[in-house]
Motif scaffolding. Sequence first.
Motif, PDB file in Angstrom:
ATOM      1  N   ASP A  57       8.833   2.924   7.407  1.00  0.00           N
ATOM      2  CA  ASP A  57       7.619   3.202   6.642  1.00  0.00           C
ATOM      3  C   ASP A  57       7.830   2.806   5.188  1.00  0.00           C
ATOM      4  O   ASP A  57       8.861   3.117   4.586  1.00  0.00           O
TER       5      ASP A  57
ATOM      6  N   ASN B 129      -5.072   3.626  -1.282  1.00  0.00           N
ATOM      7  CA  ASN B 129      -6.304   3.579  -0.490  1.00  0.00           C
ATOM      8  C   ASN B 129      -7.506   4.023  -1.330  1.00  0.00           C
ATOM      9  O   ASN B 129      -7.372   4.824  -2.227  1.00  0.00           O
TER      10      ASN B 129
ATOM     11  N   ASP C 256      -4.419   4.022  13.050  1.00  0.00           N
ATOM     12  CA  ASP C 256      -4.771   2.883  12.201  1.00  0.00           C
ATOM     13  C   ASP C 256      -4.395   1.571  12.881  1.00  0.00           C
ATOM     14  O   ASP C 256      -3.347   1.463  13.531  1.00  0.00           O
TER      15      ASP C 256
ATOM     16  N   ASN D 236       0.849  -1.187   0.000  1.00  0.00           N
ATOM     17  CA  ASN D 236       0.000   0.000   0.000  1.00  0.00           C
ATOM     18  C   ASN D 236       0.888   1.240   0.000  1.00  0.00           C
ATOM     19  O   ASN D 236       1.508   1.576   1.015  1.00  0.00           O
TER      20      ASN D 236
ATOM     21  N   SER E  13       4.257   1.667  16.531  1.00  0.00           N
ATOM     22  CA  SER E  13       2.975   1.008  16.768  1.00  0.00           C
ATOM     23  C   SER E  13       3.059   0.216  18.060  1.00  0.00           C
ATOM     24  O   SER E  13       4.148  -0.005  18.603  1.00  0.00           O
TER      25      SER E  13
ATOM     26  N   GLU F  11      -5.682  10.929  10.660  1.00  0.00           N
ATOM     27  CA  GLU F  11      -6.814  10.520   9.830  1.00  0.00           C
ATOM     28  C   GLU F  11      -7.804  11.647   9.596  1.00  0.00           C
ATOM     29  O   GLU F  11      -8.264  11.876   8.489  1.00  0.00           O
TER      30      GLU F  11
ATOM     31  N   VAL G 119      -2.933  -2.122  12.842  1.00  0.00           N
ATOM     32  CA  VAL G 119      -1.907  -2.829  12.076  1.00  0.00           C
ATOM     33  C   VAL G 119      -1.648  -4.186  12.729  1.00  0.00           C
ATOM     34  O   VAL G 119      -1.991  -4.413  13.888  1.00  0.00           O
TER      35      VAL G 119
ATOM     36  N   VAL H 291       0.059   4.213   6.308  1.00  0.00           N
ATOM     37  CA  VAL H 291      -0.900   4.279   7.410  1.00  0.00           C
ATOM     38  C   VAL H 291      -0.844   5.648   8.070  1.00  0.00           C
ATOM     39  O   VAL H 291       0.079   6.432   7.844  1.00  0.00           O
ATOM     40  N   LYS H 292      -1.848   5.904   8.918  1.00  0.00           N
ATOM     41  CA  LYS H 292      -1.912   7.147   9.686  1.00  0.00           C
ATOM     42  C   LYS H 292      -2.060   6.813  11.161  1.00  0.00           C
ATOM     43  O   LYS H 292      -2.305   5.669  11.535  1.00  0.00           O
TER      44      LYS H 292
ATOM     45  N   VAL I 108       2.754  -2.186   4.778  1.00  0.00           N
ATOM     46  CA  VAL I 108       2.907  -0.747   5.021  1.00  0.00           C
ATOM     47  C   VAL I 108       4.228  -0.421   5.717  1.00  0.00           C
ATOM     48  O   VAL I 108       4.548   0.754   5.924  1.00  0.00           O
TER      49      VAL I 108
ATOM     50  N   ASN J 208      -1.450  -3.265   7.056  1.00  0.00           N
ATOM     51  CA  ASN J 208      -2.627  -2.499   7.441  1.00  0.00           C
ATOM     52  C   ASN J 208      -3.789  -3.463   7.663  1.00  0.00           C
ATOM     53  O   ASN J 208      -3.627  -4.693   7.571  1.00  0.00           O
TER      54      ASN J 208
END
Length: 739
Positions: free
Chosen positions: A713, A739, A262, A254, A664, A636, A264, A258-259, A685, A679
């Motif tokens: 990332d 997305n 999110d 992707n 995370s 987001e 994971v 991610v934000k 991701v 994700n």
Amino acid sequence: MRNALISAVLLSSGVVLASSDASADEGQWQPYQMPSIADKLSERGIKIPAKQLADLTQYPMNAVVGLGYCTASFVSPQGLVVTNHHCAYRAIQYNSKKEHNYIANGFLAKSKEQEPSAGPNERLYITEAVTDVSALVTQGLSQAPLIRYEEIQSKRKALIKECESDENYRCSVRSFHSGLEYYLIKQLIIRDVRLVYAPPNSVGAFGGDIDNYEYPRHSGDFTFLRAYVGKDGKPAAYSTENVPFTPKSYLKINADGVKAGDGVFAAGYPGSTSRYRLTSELKFASDWLYPTSAERYQLRIDTIKAMGDADSDIAIKYAGTLASMANRMKKYNGLLDGFKATDIIGIKQSREDDFLTWLAGDSTYQSYRTQFDQLETLLERKRIGMQSRHYFNNAQSSDLLNAANKLYRLAKEKSKPDSEREEGYQERDMKMFTARLKRIDSSFDVSVDKTLWQQDLEAYMAQEHRVAALDKMLNEEGSSSISDRLDGLYALTSLTNQEKRLAWIDADANAFETSSDPFIRLAVALYQTNMAQEKENKTLLGELSQARPGFMKAIIAYNTAKGWPVYPDANGTLRITYGMVDGYQSRDALYKQPFTRLEGITAKHTGIEPFNAPTKMLDAINEQRYGSHKVASVIEDPSSWICRLFSCLDKPEEFNSVPVNFLSSVDTTGGNSGSPVFNGKGELVGLNFDSTYEAITKDWFFNPTITRAVHVDIRYILWMMDEVDHADNLLEELELVRN
């Protein structure tokens, strides 16, 4: 004041810092357990069906592979694999020479013909089946400890032999919950692995040991490898005739990433944790094992660095060894600091006391108190044995003596039927046995080996637990110093010659016992002591195999009664862990936001290692050549109240850069390096590569408030490939989605 305000608001709300049920993120789960926690996955926004994650034949789990010490994943139909730079370090080192130092300068193969072998020891392991064999292993075992241990090993080896009817598979029987359960794991072995693309060390290890386990981070810890097989599609040793492997599936990537907030999840092969160990075991680790080991590691690190600074060949040969030692050293320090900062010993003791109270009040498990007391007695014996053997074991640390020990052991084992040989010395092990002997040359220098060994011998001589056979060797030359004695050993041995070293594989025990090679003679002299200690240890393991499973059965019942997660300690097998993209309150009272930016690299850059980013990267950042990888915001919903609060302060909703690393709450440990981070839809991701300093103690105790994993990332990896190194041929292989 500003950071304190943010932290206070976040702590009270639980919106960004941690969810209201952050403890739900704890767990290194076996894939088959996924349906049992489907509700937890759903709460985190993970939409891929739990049943699908439990199936190792389906996407994405059939794209996740092990390296034997790290994790990786397939990302193209042509066998392309992505993992961490530090996981592929041996492959980079193996191909580095003075004339082309890929460690310093990086490497990119513009065509498959330019992809060199990653080395004779490199393997990819694809887990295809995991089968519960608990009943087959544990039924009908003897009560006599040593016999019990040998019976367990015999049953394991029989299951493995049946599983490995096809030589392209490697099987193992692993213990879960300290011997309460056993699982047979079947893995396809890819034996031809090649180096494809690695950034320079100034990218892959940007920040070096200074930034290790720290945050914010700006590390490009990624490398691409490729799996090759024979033209018939079956695994084969390296050959120019081999072709790229076609995996059953490969990960979608992707490109939007991610934000914050999110959900994971990550999949990989975590090495080991100790969350179900007793408080007495933690105290021993904290008071003796970790400090003693850290002192030795620091001395070895300082020695190798000094010798590498004086000789570039040594620096290249020992680069991987040094990086591994430095990482272990930082972890030891983090564990010791963490034990002081959080009083994990006190927390463990409190839980253990509560467990014993619960045990006394539960009629079903009251009888297990005896096993708990027995376990404590056995563990005290184990601690005494470890301390008495510690310096003698270290005194055999020379790579050449280690090789001699293993070769003589092989000669002794070959006199037995294959099924009765010790693991590591069976016919199934010979390819790897040979490869390890060959690989010595790529990370060995006589002067370094001798210096490190001498340090260990001097430490051995300074303590009371002595072994007569070793003392005899040290005193053989009368009044000569240890240094002079070792000079004689290295001067007279033929084990530095690879051809002669490999020839010993076919020698019988008599050839060893009549040899004049000093390292071979020493291995023969130490053999009986090593075997006696091994027998003592096996007997203890046999006793523990009776006490630990009962204890674990009671602990599982206790955790279930408390509503706490029940999963096995990590043991190098495939696991899944989940969480959310999330910052945390650090030990220095700062709130660590979950994403870092490219501009952080230029801010840290000094031009001096380890903050010496490549010129072409700095140019791309300064010219704002972000391409399609630029992100406007990592939050987001920029209109939310939390974003309005941040807007008054640091405006994190105005990111306007390429994300480099992110945090995370997924539950990881060593071995998870290189693990794909997905994700909620199961798209790649990021790559896991580290933990925060505060989280190091999670091997013993999971604290959801501060436990954070650090990931590369995917947008940074794609940016490096696109705007910096122009790896267009590889980008064309990837399946990118938005997305």
